[in-house]
Design a protein around this motif. Structure first.
Motif, PDB file in Angstrom:
ATOM      1  N   GLY A 372      57.004  31.932  36.822  1.00 50.99           N
ATOM      2  CA  GLY A 372      57.869  33.073  37.035  1.00 50.99           C
ATOM      3  C   GLY A 372      57.629  34.233  36.108  1.00 50.99           C
ATOM      4  N   ARG A 373      57.093  33.990  34.919  1.00 49.71           N
ATOM      5  CA  ARG A 373      56.853  35.075  33.981  1.00 49.71           C
ATOM      6  C   ARG A 373      55.515  34.885  33.278  1.00 49.71           C
ATOM      7  N   VAL A 374      54.710  35.966  33.271  1.00 49.11           N
ATOM      8  CA  VAL A 374      53.420  35.979  32.578  1.00 49.11           C
ATOM      9  C   VAL A 374      53.412  37.225  31.703  1.00 49.11           C
ATOM     10  N   ARG A 375      53.366  37.063  30.392  1.00 52.57           N
ATOM     11  CA  ARG A 375      53.471  38.216  29.484  1.00 52.57           C
ATOM     12  C   ARG A 375      52.140  38.929  29.287  1.00 52.57           C
ATOM     13  N   GLY A 376      51.034  38.179  29.303  1.00 52.04           N
ATOM     14  CA  GLY A 376      49.731  38.772  29.020  1.00 52.04           C
ATOM     15  C   GLY A 376      49.215  38.357  27.664  1.00 52.04           C
ATOM     16  N   GLY A 377      47.946  38.606  27.418  1.00 52.03           N
ATOM     17  CA  GLY A 377      47.343  38.241  26.147  1.00 52.03           C
ATOM     18  C   GLY A 377      45.847  38.021  26.279  1.00 52.03           C
ATOM     19  N   ARG A 378      45.283  37.379  25.282  1.00 58.29           N
ATOM     20  CA  ARG A 378      43.833  37.169  25.208  1.00 58.29           C
ATOM     21  C   ARG A 378      43.548  35.669  25.322  1.00 58.29           C
ATOM     22  N   VAL A 379      42.572  35.308  26.176  1.00 58.94           N
ATOM     23  CA  VAL A 379      42.238  33.904  26.387  1.00 58.94           C
ATOM     24  C   VAL A 379      40.727  33.715  26.317  1.00 58.94           C
ATOM     25  N   ASP A 380      40.321  32.485  26.080  1.00 57.39           N
ATOM     26  CA  ASP A 380      38.901  32.141  26.020  1.00 57.39           C
ATOM     27  C   ASP A 380      38.572  31.266  27.225  1.00 57.39           C
ATOM     28  N   SER A 381      37.497  31.595  27.932  1.00 57.65           N
ATOM     29  CA  SER A 381      37.093  30.808  29.104  1.00 57.65           C
ATOM     30  C   SER A 381      36.510  29.455  28.734  1.00 57.65           C
ATOM     31  N   HIS A 382      36.128  29.280  27.457  1.00 58.81           N
ATOM     32  CA  HIS A 382      35.456  28.054  27.000  1.00 58.81           C
ATOM     33  C   HIS A 382      34.205  27.765  27.839  1.00 58.81           C
ATOM     34  N   GLY A 383      33.536  28.820  28.281  1.00 59.62           N
ATOM     35  CA  GLY A 383      32.298  28.648  29.029  1.00 59.62           C
ATOM     36  C   GLY A 383      32.490  28.100  30.424  1.00 59.62           C
ATOM     37  N   ASP A 384      33.689  28.243  30.998  1.00 60.11           N
ATOM     38  CA  ASP A 384      33.999  27.663  32.306  1.00 60.11           C
ATOM     39  C   ASP A 384      34.301  28.787  33.296  1.00 60.11           C
ATOM     40  N   HIS A 385      33.460  28.897  34.314  1.00 62.70           N
ATOM     41  CA  HIS A 385      33.574  29.989  35.277  1.00 62.70           C
ATOM     42  C   HIS A 385      34.907  29.976  36.005  1.00 62.70           C
ATOM     43  N   ARG A 386      35.422  28.799  36.352  1.00 57.52           N
ATOM     44  CA  ARG A 386      36.670  28.738  37.110  1.00 57.52           C
ATOM     45  C   ARG A 386      37.888  29.067  36.236  1.00 57.52           C
ATOM     46  N   ILE A 387      37.834  28.734  34.962  1.00 59.08           N
ATOM     47  CA  ILE A 387      38.891  29.159  34.047  1.00 59.08           C
ATOM     48  C   ILE A 387      38.912  30.675  33.956  1.00 59.08           C
ATOM     49  N   ALA A 388      37.731  31.288  33.798  1.00 63.22           N
ATOM     50  CA  ALA A 388      37.653  32.744  33.663  1.00 63.22           C
ATOM     51  C   ALA A 388      38.218  33.445  34.889  1.00 63.22           C
ATOM     52  N   MET A 389      37.840  33.000  36.095  1.00 62.44           N
ATOM     53  CA  MET A 389      38.313  33.664  37.308  1.00 62.44           C
ATOM     54  C   MET A 389      39.801  33.429  37.534  1.00 62.44           C
ATOM     55  N   SER A 390      40.276  32.230  37.210  1.00 64.22           N
ATOM     56  CA  SER A 390      41.694  31.930  37.406  1.00 64.22           C
ATOM     57  C   SER A 390      42.572  32.806  36.525  1.00 64.22           C
ATOM     58  N   MET A 391      42.203  32.954  35.267  1.00 64.51           N
ATOM     59  CA  MET A 391      42.995  33.784  34.364  1.00 64.51           C
ATOM     60  C   MET A 391      42.870  35.257  34.722  1.00 64.51           C
ATOM     61  N   ALA A 392      41.714  35.655  35.259  1.00 69.66           N
ATOM     62  CA  ALA A 392      41.567  37.033  35.722  1.00 69.66           C
ATOM     63  C   ALA A 392      42.523  37.329  36.869  1.00 69.66           C
ATOM     64  N   VAL A 393      42.639  36.402  37.814  1.00 70.04           N
ATOM     65  CA  VAL A 393      43.562  36.583  38.933  1.00 70.04           C
ATOM     66  C   VAL A 393      45.003  36.649  38.432  1.00 70.04           C
ATOM     67  N   LEU A 394      45.333  35.804  37.468  1.00 69.76           N
ATOM     68  CA  LEU A 394      46.690  35.801  36.939  1.00 69.76           C
ATOM     69  C   LEU A 394      47.031  37.138  36.285  1.00 69.76           C
ATOM     70  N   GLY A 395      46.015  37.816  35.759  1.00 66.88           N
ATOM     71  CA  GLY A 395      46.239  39.122  35.147  1.00 66.88           C
ATOM     72  C   GLY A 395      46.777  40.170  36.105  1.00 66.88           C
ATOM     73  N   LEU A 396      46.592  39.964  37.403  1.00 66.82           N
ATOM     74  CA  LEU A 396      47.068  40.931  38.387  1.00 66.82           C
ATOM     75  C   LEU A 396      48.586  40.979  38.470  1.00 66.82           C
ATOM     76  N   VAL A 397      49.282  39.934  37.998  1.00 66.58           N
ATOM     77  CA  VAL A 397      50.743  39.906  38.041  1.00 66.58           C
ATOM     78  C   VAL A 397      51.329  39.723  36.642  1.00 66.58           C
ATOM     79  N   SER A 398      50.559  40.066  35.616  1.00 64.83           N
ATOM     80  CA  SER A 398      51.003  39.922  34.244  1.00 64.83           C
ATOM     81  C   SER A 398      51.732  41.181  33.778  1.00 64.83           C
ATOM     82  N   GLU A 399      52.697  41.011  32.864  1.00 59.21           N
ATOM     83  CA  GLU A 399      53.417  42.157  32.314  1.00 59.21           C
ATOM     84  C   GLU A 399      52.495  43.030  31.465  1.00 59.21           C
ATOM     85  N   GLY A 400      51.593  42.420  30.749  1.00 57.17           N
ATOM     86  CA  GLY A 400      50.613  43.148  29.958  1.00 57.17           C
ATOM     87  C   GLY A 400      49.213  42.742  30.369  1.00 57.17           C
TER      88      GLY A 400
END
Length: 435
Positions: A372-400
């Motif tokens: 229900g709530r995503v504030r935003g911030g900085r994350v590390d993909s840990h070298g995983d393509h699916r982690i990187a894309m998933s967090m990128a998509v989540l950024g579209l509905v993040s407060e920051g």
């Protein structure tokens, strides 16, 4: 490289065609290199992982040419021209090639070494080494991990009951069984993707009905074929999730594979209240393909049935991102397999979600996500393509803003991801790393 994502100011909209299916592309590269004659492949995935498998087959003697968006592979007999094959980050490529190479009669007397990057070299390979060794294979490893040293041997068929459903293990054994003495039958405890079983008949190989398993008989000759690789549902799931999460969006997804052994993400979306219309259905070769319309009308949390996990194993990072944006609680269980992917995806996704303000609890075989709530911030993909894309998509509905570090790993499976998202209205920008 890092990727910065800002919340969208308007709905996503447009038509989208996902890149070629990654799993199928790996398999046609191998089967095309084994088949006599020239196979013509349309829609092959242009990504680092699949290119590594194709390059390995070329190093083993297959002739690969490209023109007008098609790849032509002339195969029929392997040779040990290059005895060290670098699979980069591709676990599928390494496991399938290990099975294929273990018994090739034309390579007996040679030693071939399969290597990969740091991430791939940390992934478990015992799950293929053990059953292949039962067939007579001789495979050396570094405590069950790459590099793998393979000395092709005469193999014998076995009936193998897999402890965990795995399309990679199943496919490795079927590829080894093509040159083994007698029948090789694989029995799974549950469903896994069946692309290999669909492709083998297209290349002239008859399958054995080893109910409840599937098998092949040694000595079959593969024949060249022509086929079109459908769009990758795993890649499309990122775009679909974005459209579902951003209110008012409508995105049409063309030519996407709808194989029932990997449609778990569609089942999960439906159970979350997501609206996905099937506009058309057809069959491309032996694979079901369709056109979908995805609408942004909100998502709700759910308890995901463990039986769905194998049908959506690659999509769980984006499922976890959708859960973070959904209303209510999502419970994931029976997903321990996610810990031995390109990263420990349970741990890494839980860490990333927490870093952007999501209420998440990691469990031994899953997670509980209160969305229900995503504030935003900085994350590390840990070298995983699916982690990187998933967090990128989540950024579209993040407060920051969400900033994804080491996002260049997206290139391993979906090089056009950012361009495709931007074309639909997303705000994503590449940024150079700090000096």
């Amino acid at each position: 490289m890092r990727l910065r994502i800002q919340a969208t100011s308007k709905p996503l909209a447009g038509r989208y065609c996902p890149p070629g299916d990654k799993s199928i592309s790996h398999r046609v590269a191998i089967l095309g290199g084994l088949a006599r004659g020239t196979s013509v492949i349309e829609g092959f995935l242009e990504a680092a992982d699949t290119r590594a498998t194709l390059a390995a087959m070329a190093s083993l003697g297959a002739e690969v040419t490209e023109s007008e968006g098609r790849i032509r592979i002339t195969g029929g007999r392997l040779e040990a021209g290059n005895r060290t094959l670098d699979l980069g980050n591709s676990g599928t490529g390494m496991r399938l090639l290990a099975g294929m190479l273990s018994g090739r009669p034309e390579l007996i007397g040679h030693t071939l070494t399969l290597i990969g990057d740091e991430s791939l070299s940390a992934r478990p390979m015992d799950r293929i080494i053990r059953p292949l060794s039962e067939m007579g294979a001789r495979i050396g490893s570094r405590e069950g991990r790459a590099p793998l040293s393979i000395e092709p041997q005469a193999l014998h068929g076995i009936r193998y009951a897999m402890p965990v459903a795995s399309a990679q293990v199943k496919s490795a054994l079927l590829l080894a069984g093509l040159v083994a003495d007698g029948a090789t039958v694989v029995v799974e405890p549950g469903p896994s993707r069946d692309h290999t079983e669909r492709l083998l008949p297209a290349f002239g190989v008859d399958l054995l009905d080893g109910a409840p398993g599937v098998g092949v008989r040694g000595g079959a000759e593969l024949r060249a074929t022509e086929l079109r690789v459908p769009g990758d549902l795993s890649s499309a799931s990122f775009v679909m999730a974005a459209a579902l999460m951003v209110p008012g969006s409508r995105v049409e997804v063309d030519n996407v594979g709808l194989n029932p052994t990997r449609d778990g993400v569609l089942r999960i979306i439906d159970a979350m209240g997501g609206r996905v219309e099937r506009l058309s259905d057809e069959t491309v070769g032996l694979e079901p393909v369709g056109r979908l319309a995805v609408h942004g009308e909100g998502l709700r949390g759910l308890e995901i049935p463990p039986a769905w996990v194998p049908l959506a194993i690659d999509e769980f990072p984006i499922v976890m991102a959708m859960a973070a944006a959904a209303e209510g609680e999502t419970v994931i269980r029976g997903a321990r397999e996610l810990r031995v992917k390109e990263s420990d995806r349970l741990a890494v996704m839980c860490e990333a979600l927490a870093a952007v303000g999501v209420d998440v609890t990691e469990t031994p075989d899953g997670a509980v996500i209160r969305g229900g709530r995503v504030r935003g911030g900085r994350v590390d993909s840990h070298g995983d393509h699916r982690i990187a894309m998933s967090m990128a998509v989540l950024g579209l509905v993040s407060e920051g803003d969400i900033v994804v570090e080491r996002a260049q790993w997206i290139e391993t499976s979906y090089p056009g991801f950012v361009d495709d998202m931007v074309a639909l209205g997303a705000d994503m920008q590449w940024e150079a790393d700090d000096d």
